[in-house]
Design a protein around this motif. Structure first.
Motif, short mmCIF file in Angstrom:
data_model
loop_
_atom_site.label_atom_id
_atom_site.label_comp_id
_atom_site.label_asym_id
_atom_site.label_seq_id
_atom_site.Cartn_x
_atom_site.Cartn_y
_atom_site.Cartn_z
N HIS A 136 16.06 50.75 -50.41
CA HIS A 136 16.86 49.63 -49.91
C HIS A 136 17.97 49.30 -50.91
N ASN A 137 17.63 49.23 -52.19
CA ASN A 137 18.62 48.91 -53.23
C ASN A 137 19.72 49.97 -53.26
N TYR A 138 19.30 51.23 -53.19
CA TYR A 138 20.27 52.34 -53.25
C TYR A 138 21.25 52.26 -52.06
N LEU A 139 20.68 52.08 -50.88
CA LEU A 139 21.53 52.12 -49.68
C LEU A 139 22.42 50.89 -49.56
N ASN A 140 22.04 49.81 -50.25
CA ASN A 140 22.84 48.59 -50.18
C ASN A 140 23.68 48.36 -51.44
N GLY A 141 23.76 49.38 -52.27
CA GLY A 141 24.60 49.30 -53.46
C GLY A 141 24.13 48.30 -54.50
N LEU A 142 22.83 47.97 -54.48
CA LEU A 142 22.28 47.02 -55.47
C LEU A 142 21.81 47.78 -56.70
N GLN A 194 15.71 56.35 -43.56
CA GLN A 194 16.80 55.36 -43.55
C GLN A 194 18.18 56.00 -43.43
N ASN A 195 18.33 57.21 -43.98
CA ASN A 195 19.64 57.87 -43.95
C ASN A 195 19.46 59.39 -43.83
#
Ligand SMILES: Cc1cc2nc3c(=O)[nH]c(=O)nc-3n(C[C@H](O)[C@H](O)[C@H](O)COP(=O)(O)OP(=O)(O)OC[C@H]3O[C@@H](n4cnc5c(N)ncnc54)[C@H](O)[C@@H]3O)c2cc1C
Length: 378
Positions: free
Chosen positions: A293-299, A26-27
């Motif tokens: 997903h949560n990490y990359l979207n700041g959740l 993802q990154n």
């Protein structure tokens, strides 16, 4: 490369590998470090089910389209389609994750033992390991907190087993059919069974497994394996080419208490093993993707990682198995006899609707199950 990272993962096992692979996908620019102390010779066979073609097919050792479940009450054929049951070698999966780390310009793997984690600094955490020190903003930690082993309150069973990979002189196995559970030989008054993964007609992993609170001496597994191979498989001439042993905790323990603001427990240490089955490979793949997903979207990192109603089903199943361990074969027979395997896999993957869950619960219903269900709600 300096020793400042965005994320440090402690442990390149099942969870650490899944997260590292997903994060780098993802990154690719993330600054990730993974630290692990395991010798690379720890081969485990990781099996799981999924529909059709999957992400790990390039490393599959073997796959099966059919299975069988057996008790004294009879044999139930499991036609898995559209699911496929697959096995990989843990070493191949971890090597794949390590190669991804090594190919990345900003990430790395360190072969060392983590000795201490300093949480005092708000922004940057310091990890001491046997080869030095690193600094990181976030830690994902596979080490199981000692409190778990001392806890008396949670329902905890051990899935403990020993398996022999055997080679035979003649054809004995049906290569496209694995044995999920065979209760026709069991240690009296326990939920214990044989699990078989045939690799070809002359080679199979035969494993004697318990779901129980107490462990047994090594020779007990050997005695049951010998008896099963001799009396049930009727094989006289074989050699053992590999041995595997394991203990997987099946537990309702609340691992959440061991997270802190910048240090999160993952894998077994975070409660990612499915409590009622001990399977974790696919569950971990899913949770790793959600966490990334949560990490990359700041959740918040743990958003959508667990669903309360499935925790209740897991607790009630564990409660029945702990309190009525002798009843395991009847309990599982009811489950496999009254539900098709596709519905069960969907349920164990936590993808069923409430209506499907109610029908599965009804199919197993006994007074004991109802009591356990209400006990797990309190
Ligand atoms: C023989 C066997 C067969 C299994 N078969 C299946 C199966 O068929 N299907 C399935 O879904 N599950 C299976 N399991 C269960 C599965 O292996 C575990 O549920 C899973 O590995 C847990 O993942 P994890 O990342 O939490 O821990 P692990 O995979 O154990 O990884 C933890 C890692 O952390 C490292 N570590 C720990 N402490 C430190 C430290 N202080 N410093 C640095 N590194 C550290 C360890 O070396 C290890 O590599 C099996 C287990 C065994 C033992």
């Amino acid at each position: 490369m300096d020793d400042y990272f965005d994320i440090a993962i402690i442990g390149l096992g099942c969870a650490g590998s899944h997260i590292a692979i997903e994060l780098l996908k993802q990154n690719p620019d993330i600054k990730l470090v993974v630290i692990d102390n395991a010798p690379s010779i720890l081969h485990k066979k990781w099996s799981f089910w999924e529909k059709g073609i999957g992400k790990w097919d390039h490393m599959i050792l073997k796959k099966w389209n059919h299975g069988v479940f057996k008790t004294d009450q009879g044999s139930i054929e499991l036609d898995l389609y559209p699911y496929v049951y697959k096995t990989i070698n843990s070493v191949d999966f971890i090597a794949f994750a390590k190669a991804e780390l090594q190919q990345s310009n900003h990430s790395t793997f360190i072969n060392a033992t983590v000795t201490n984690v300093d949480e005092k600094n708000e922004e940057i955490k310091i990890i001491n390991h046997t080869n030095g020190t690193i600094h990181t903003k976030l830690i994902l930690d596979s080490r199981i907190d000692d409190q778990f082993f001392k806890d008396q309150k949670a329902i905890t069973l051990q899935q403990h087993f020993k398996g022999w990979t055997i080679e035979t002189v003649d054809d004995h196995f049906t290569p496209d059919c694995f044995t999920m559970m065979d209760y026709s030989l069991r240690d009296s008054d326990t939920t214990s069974f044989t699990y078989i993964l045939p690799y070809n007609s002359r080679k199979a992993l035969v494993e004697f497994t318990y779901f129980s609170t107490e462990l047994v001496e090594d020779n007990i597994y050997d005695d049951y394996l010998k008896r099963y191979i001799d009396e049930h498989l009727k094989i006289k001439d074989y050699k053992i080419v590999e041995i595997e042993k394991g203990i997987i905790p099946m537990t309702t323990y609340n691992f959440d208490r061991h997270h802190s603001q910048h240090i999160y427990k993952i894998g077994t240490a975070g409660g990612w093993v499915k409590p009622s089955t001990g399977y974790s490979f696919k569950m971990t793949e899913k949770k790793a993707a959600t966490l990334v997903h949560n990490y990359l979207n700041g959740l918040p990192l743990l958003t959508d990682l667990f669903t309360k109603r499935f925790s209740i089903y897991d607790s009630s199943m564990l409660s029945v198995l702990r309190d009525f361990n002798d009843d395991g074969p009847t309990f599982f027979h009811r489950l496999y006899d009254n539900n098709d395997i596709q519905k069960l896999f969907k349920f164990l993957d936590e993808e069923t609707s409430l209506a499907e869950e109610i029908s599965i619960m009804q199919s197993m219903t006994s007074l004991r199950m109802i009591k356990a269900f209400f006990k797990s709600l309190s």
